[in-house]
Motif scaffolding. Structure first.
Motif: not given
Length: 121
Positions: A36-56, A80-88
């Motif tokens: 749910s936050n960057l700290r948790e995400a960093k901990e997870l990628i340091d411990v687990h193999p990740i084939d794909f990440a979906l980032l809010d 990325f995932s977002s409610g934004y209409p585009d990535n401009t």
């Protein structure tokens, strides 16, 4: 399209994270790690193999752009995932990253995966 088996979902909305987890499981992913936050995400990628990440994109008080750059350096495919209409408004170096618009469902996630992995060889 083969679904990645080890997926990181970085999402600050519990309901959206649970929905993404259910969809990825239904598509055949074996391990979905939710942060749910960057700290948790960093901990997870340091411990687990990740084939794909979906980032809010917007995590409340911070954005996921620097984390995305760290994944790129590690060679981890992401989108990325977002409610934004585009990535401009995204930083120039991340404008080409595939954007999954919220709300999403199985079909849009499948298209998102095809876009991401089409761009990663």
């Amino acid at each position: 399209m083969i679904t990645p088996h080890h997926i990181l979902v970085l999402e600050d909305s519990l309901i959206i994270a649970m929905e993404a987890e259910d969809i990825f499981r239904g598509l055949g992913a074996s391990e979905i790690y939710v942060a749910s936050n960057l700290r948790e995400a960093k901990e997870l990628i340091d411990v687990h193999p990740i084939d794909f990440a979906l980032l809010d994109v917007n995590l409340g008080s911070t954005m996921s752009f620097d984390f995305a750059r760290a994944l790129r350096e590690k060679g981890v495919p992401f989108g990325f995932s977002s409610g934004y209409p585009d990535n401009t408004d995204f930083p120039d170096d991340l404008k080409s990253v595939s954007l999954l618009r919220k709300p999403f469902g199985e079909e849009t996630i499948l298209q998102h995966l095809a876009d991401v992995f089409g761009k990663h060889g």
